[in-house]
Design a protein around this motif. Structure first.
Motif, short mmCIF file in Angstrom:
data_model
loop_
_atom_site.label_atom_id
_atom_site.label_comp_id
_atom_site.label_asym_id
_atom_site.label_seq_id
_atom_site.Cartn_x
_atom_site.Cartn_y
_atom_site.Cartn_z
N TRP A 63 -2.16 -5.80 4.14
CA TRP A 63 -1.23 -4.68 4.16
C TRP A 63 -0.22 -4.79 5.31
O TRP A 63 0.61 -3.90 5.48
CB TRP A 63 -1.98 -3.35 4.31
CG TRP A 63 -2.96 -3.10 3.18
CD1 TRP A 63 -2.96 -3.67 1.95
CD2 TRP A 63 -4.08 -2.22 3.23
NE1 TRP A 63 -3.99 -3.22 1.20
CE2 TRP A 63 -4.72 -2.30 1.95
CE3 TRP A 63 -4.62 -1.36 4.18
CZ2 TRP A 63 -5.85 -1.58 1.63
CZ3 TRP A 63 -5.74 -0.62 3.85
CH2 TRP A 63 -6.35 -0.74 2.59
N ILE A 65 0.86 -1.17 0.00
CA ILE A 65 0.00 0.00 0.00
C ILE A 65 0.90 1.23 0.00
O ILE A 65 1.95 1.26 0.64
CB ILE A 65 -0.94 0.00 1.24
CG1 ILE A 65 -1.93 1.15 1.16
CG2 ILE A 65 -0.14 0.04 2.52
CD1 ILE A 65 -2.99 0.93 0.12
N TYR A 120 -0.80 3.80 3.94
CA TYR A 120 -1.78 3.01 4.69
C TYR A 120 -2.64 3.88 5.61
O TYR A 120 -3.76 3.51 5.93
CB TYR A 120 -1.08 1.89 5.47
CG TYR A 120 -0.01 2.34 6.44
CD1 TYR A 120 -0.31 2.82 7.70
CD2 TYR A 120 1.34 2.27 6.06
CE1 TYR A 120 0.70 3.21 8.56
CE2 TYR A 120 2.35 2.66 6.92
CZ TYR A 120 2.02 3.13 8.18
OH TYR A 120 3.00 3.52 9.04
#
Length: 370
Positions: A153, A104, A107
């Motif tokens: 993630w 990501i 995040y």
């Protein structure tokens, strides 16, 4: 400055640069992402680490501690088409620095957007009243959705809290009016309940008062009746003792015909004192009438030895009602017997002992005979 000195200085600076690029110190609870020629190579742990200078580079330092992010209020439409503003607080922690770096781009922003969409999905199926009273349900649902979405993630969502749910001002006013009406209703119910309890307690008190009053009157009537009974008994005893005393005085005096005639003459004026005694007749032969009356009265038995029951004039009345009642009954019975004997015309003077010859005295401890 000679060329040798300049070379030494350059070598010293180069050595410092090389050492600084080789030795990397990572703080506690952080991880360093090392790239070699732009490609991920390794993750540096906390402490002293050695990397290849000019080849390896620490691209990112990821914080592994739990982080708190507060998002600004977001407009959300509820099931009953009301727009409310909800602000949230997210508690999360990076568990995989590599995934948080390469899976990501940002995040924090991703978590914010995911929180907004998930919150709208959950709150959109609730009414305003349900949303205001179901914060725990919203928090648990939001945490579950965020945790499952951010797992890839390398992020773990530990907790989600709603800081506030703010309805529109008009809805707040309506809610206040509703709350005020509900409170007024409860106050009216409590007031009515209090009046009901007061009426019940008052009626119960009146009932107990009436019962106690009736019981008191009953006890008073019983005591009054007992007092009247005692008074009548004492009065009867007094009258009986008075009769007994009169009879004792008569027997002790041993009256003759002259005394009886004299007493008759004394009663004549009292007979004339009556309201209805307007006319009364005196016999012409008054002496003969008195003699006849004396002869008739003289037939009353007279015991020269005194009365059958002697009365102690100095003695006080006994308090024992039972003993006095027995004595009174006996005295009254004797008086009645004597009166019946006086009223019996069949009794003559011949049947009675003469005054000249008194009857013999009664035996010791016995009762004299008439």
């Amino acid at each position: 400055m000679s060329a040798a000195l300049i070379v030494l200085i350059l070598l010293a600076v180069l050595a410092i640069v090389v050492v600084s690029m080789t030795v990397k110190i990572v703080p506690q609870a952080r991880s360093g992402i090392v790239e070699r020629f732009g490609k991920y190579r390794t993750t540096l742990s906390a402490g002293l680490n050695i990397v290849v200078p000019f080849i390896d580079k620490v691209r990112y330092v990821i914080d592994l501690r739990e982080q708190v992010v507060s998002f600004p209020p977001q407009p959300v439409i509820t099931e009953d088409n009301l727009v409310v503003s909800i602000d949230t607080v997210i508690y999360f922690q990076v568990t995989d620095p590599v995934a948080a770096t390469y899976e990501i781009a940002n995040y924090i922003q991703a978590i914010e957007q995911l929180t907004m969409t998930t919150l709208r999905n959950i709150t959109g199926g609730m009414t305003l009243e349900h949303a205001l009273t179901s914060r725990d349900q919203i928090n648990s649902g939001l945490r579950g959705e965020l945790d499952s979405a951010t797992g890839k993630w390398g992020i773990r969502v530990n907790r989600v809290e709603l800081k506030g749910i703010d309805p529109p001002p008009s809805i707040i006013d309506a809610m206040e009016q509703q709350m005020r009406a509900e409170r007024n209703k409860r106050a009216a119910i409590l007031t009515a309940e209090g009046e009901r309890q007061s009426a019940i307690l008052t009626a119960e008190g009146d009932k107990q008062s009436a019962i106690l009053t009736a019981e008191g009157q009953r006890q008073a009537q019983i005591l009054t009746a007992q007092a009247d009974r005692q008074a009548q008994i004492l009065r009867s005893q007094g009258e009986a003792q008075a009769i007994q005393t009169v009879f004792q005085a008569i027997h002790d005096g041993n009256p003759d015909q002259k005394l009886l005639s004299y007493q008759y003459l004394q009663m004549l004026p009292k007979i004339a004192e009556g309201d209805n005694a307007t006319t009364w007749i005196i016999p012409a032969e008054l002496t003969k009438a008195l003699g006849t009356l004396g002869g008739t009265i003289g037939s009353i038995p007279v015991d020269g030895g005194g009365s059958k029951t002697r009365v102690d004039y100095d003695a006080s009345i006994e308090d024992d009602v039972a003993a006095d009642t027995a004595a009174t009954n006996e005295a009254v019975q004797e008086a009645l017997d004597a009166a019946k004997a006086a009223e019996n015309p069949a009794t003559t003077a011949a049947d009675l002992p003469s005054q000249e010859e008194p009857p013999p005295p009664p035996p010791a401890g016995g009762t004299p005979q008439a």
